[in-house]
Design a protein around this motif. Structure first.
Motif, PDB file in Angstrom:
ATOM      1  N   ARG A  80     -50.279 -63.320   6.399  1.00  0.00           N
ATOM      2  CA  ARG A  80     -50.481 -64.514   7.206  1.00  0.00           C
ATOM      3  C   ARG A  80     -49.560 -65.654   6.792  1.00  0.00           C
ATOM      4  O   ARG A  80     -48.944 -66.283   7.626  1.00  0.00           O
ATOM      5  N   HIS A  81     -49.508 -65.953   5.516  1.00  0.00           N
ATOM      6  CA  HIS A  81     -48.704 -67.095   5.093  1.00  0.00           C
ATOM      7  C   HIS A  81     -47.847 -66.793   3.879  1.00  0.00           C
ATOM      8  O   HIS A  81     -46.952 -67.541   3.579  1.00  0.00           O
ATOM      9  N   GLY A  82     -48.112 -65.744   3.152  1.00  0.00           N
ATOM     10  CA  GLY A  82     -47.267 -65.350   2.041  1.00  0.00           C
ATOM     11  C   GLY A  82     -47.544 -66.047   0.731  1.00  0.00           C
ATOM     12  O   GLY A  82     -46.837 -65.817  -0.241  1.00  0.00           O
ATOM     13  N   SER A  83     -48.570 -66.893   0.654  1.00  0.00           N
ATOM     14  CA  SER A  83     -48.817 -67.603  -0.601  1.00  0.00           C
ATOM     15  C   SER A  83     -49.522 -66.736  -1.634  1.00  0.00           C
ATOM     16  O   SER A  83     -49.629 -67.138  -2.787  1.00  0.00           O
ATOM     17  N   ARG A  84     -49.993 -65.551  -1.259  1.00  0.00           N
ATOM     18  CA  ARG A  84     -50.641 -64.668  -2.217  1.00  0.00           C
ATOM     19  C   ARG A  84     -49.897 -63.341  -2.342  1.00  0.00           C
ATOM     20  O   ARG A  84     -50.486 -62.340  -2.738  1.00  0.00           O
ATOM     21  N   THR A  85     -48.635 -63.325  -2.007  1.00  0.00           N
ATOM     22  CA  THR A  85     -47.846 -62.120  -2.214  1.00  0.00           C
ATOM     23  C   THR A  85     -47.524 -61.992  -3.694  1.00  0.00           C
ATOM     24  O   THR A  85     -47.671 -62.946  -4.473  1.00  0.00           O
ATOM     25  N   ALA A  86     -47.073 -60.824  -4.107  1.00  0.00           N
ATOM     26  CA  ALA A  86     -46.760 -60.588  -5.520  1.00  0.00           C
ATOM     27  C   ALA A  86     -45.657 -61.529  -5.986  1.00  0.00           C
ATOM     28  O   ALA A  86     -45.704 -62.049  -7.116  1.00  0.00           O
ATOM     29  N   ILE A  89     -47.157 -65.056  -6.452  1.00  0.00           N
ATOM     30  CA  ILE A  89     -48.026 -65.114  -7.632  1.00  0.00           C
ATOM     31  C   ILE A  89     -47.166 -65.148  -8.896  1.00  0.00           C
ATOM     32  O   ILE A  89     -47.439 -65.917  -9.830  1.00  0.00           O
ATOM     33  N   ALA A  90     -46.109 -64.334  -8.950  1.00  0.00           N
ATOM     34  CA  ALA A  90     -45.226 -64.332 -10.112  1.00  0.00           C
ATOM     35  C   ALA A  90     -44.515 -65.673 -10.260  1.00  0.00           C
ATOM     36  O   ALA A  90     -44.363 -66.191 -11.377  1.00  0.00           O
ATOM     37  N   LEU A  91     -44.079 -66.257  -9.153  1.00  0.00           N
ATOM     38  CA  LEU A  91     -43.419 -67.557  -9.199  1.00  0.00           C
ATOM     39  C   LEU A  91     -44.377 -68.638  -9.698  1.00  0.00           C
ATOM     40  O   LEU A  91     -44.004 -69.493 -10.509  1.00  0.00           O
ATOM     41  N   ALA A  95     -43.942 -70.832 -13.108  1.00  0.00           N
ATOM     42  CA  ALA A  95     -43.946 -72.296 -13.088  1.00  0.00           C
ATOM     43  C   ALA A  95     -45.001 -72.851 -14.042  1.00  0.00           C
ATOM     44  O   ALA A  95     -44.761 -73.845 -14.744  1.00  0.00           O
ATOM     45  N   ALA A  96     -46.152 -72.200 -14.113  1.00  0.00           N
ATOM     46  CA  ALA A  96     -47.204 -72.663 -15.028  1.00  0.00           C
ATOM     47  C   ALA A  96     -46.767 -72.492 -16.481  1.00  0.00           C
ATOM     48  O   ALA A  96     -46.997 -73.370 -17.324  1.00  0.00           O
ATOM     49  N   ALA A  97     -46.126 -71.347 -16.791  1.00  0.00           N
ATOM     50  CA  ALA A  97     -45.648 -71.124 -18.158  1.00  0.00           C
ATOM     51  C   ALA A  97     -44.576 -72.153 -18.526  1.00  0.00           C
ATOM     52  O   ALA A  97     -44.564 -72.680 -19.653  1.00  0.00           O
ATOM     53  N   SER A  98     -43.685 -72.451 -17.586  1.00  0.00           N
ATOM     54  CA  SER A  98     -42.654 -73.457 -17.836  1.00  0.00           C
ATOM     55  C   SER A  98     -43.287 -74.830 -18.068  1.00  0.00           C
ATOM     56  O   SER A  98     -42.854 -75.581 -18.952  1.00  0.00           O
ATOM     57  N   GLY A  99     -44.292 -75.159 -17.295  1.00  0.00           N
ATOM     58  CA  GLY A  99     -44.989 -76.434 -17.487  1.00  0.00           C
ATOM     59  C   GLY A  99     -45.660 -76.524 -18.846  1.00  0.00           C
ATOM     60  O   GLY A  99     -45.643 -77.578 -19.498  1.00  0.00           O
TER      61      GLY A  99
END
Length: 128
Positions: A80-86, A89-91, A95-99
């Motif tokens: 539908r929108h692609g925000s929960r594709t693999a 999720i990896a991106l 980003a969280a690890a970089s933060g």
């Protein structure tokens, strides 16, 4: 339903007979075999059964894709929108690890510029 079962069932008047949907033979719709699947109410489903023994709700015509191409086609159709594709999720995880790494570096820099630390190493001014 076999022919001997059909002869045992009582026939209805002509205005009660006719064509049935979902692959059932024409005739008395009350004599059609029933689905019998367990319903949410706790009883059995009373819809007319198709040739596979279940009604259109409890055992429809399609059992789903089996080939890898068909499964991939379904996977693409459900997107539908692609925000929960693999990839997304990896991106997000990267980003969280970089933060978190940046937060640790900022905390380390603040510790280095703390006045107590500055006095320990003999630096006069503080780091802005």
């Amino acid at each position: 339903m076999t022919s001997d079962q059909a002869s045992d069932t009582p026939l209805l008047p002509l205005h009660r007979r006719g064509r049935l949907s979902n692959g059932n033979p024409p005739g008395d719709f009350l004599a059609a075999p029933r689905c019998g699947a367990r319903a949410r109410s706790g009883g059995n489903c009373r819809q007319p059964a198709m040739r596979n023994g279940r009604c259109r709700f409890h055992g429809g015509k399609s059992t789903g894709a089996r080939t890898p191409e068909g499964l991939e086609r379904i996977r693409r159709a459900r997107l539908r929108h692609g925000s929960r594709t693999a990839e997304a999720i990896a991106l997000t995880a990267a980003a969280a690890a970089s933060g978190r790494r940046l937060a640790r570096l900022i905390a380390a820099l603040r510790a280095l510029s703390h006045p107590t630390f500055q006095r320990c190493i003999g630096v006069e001014g503080s780091i802005p």
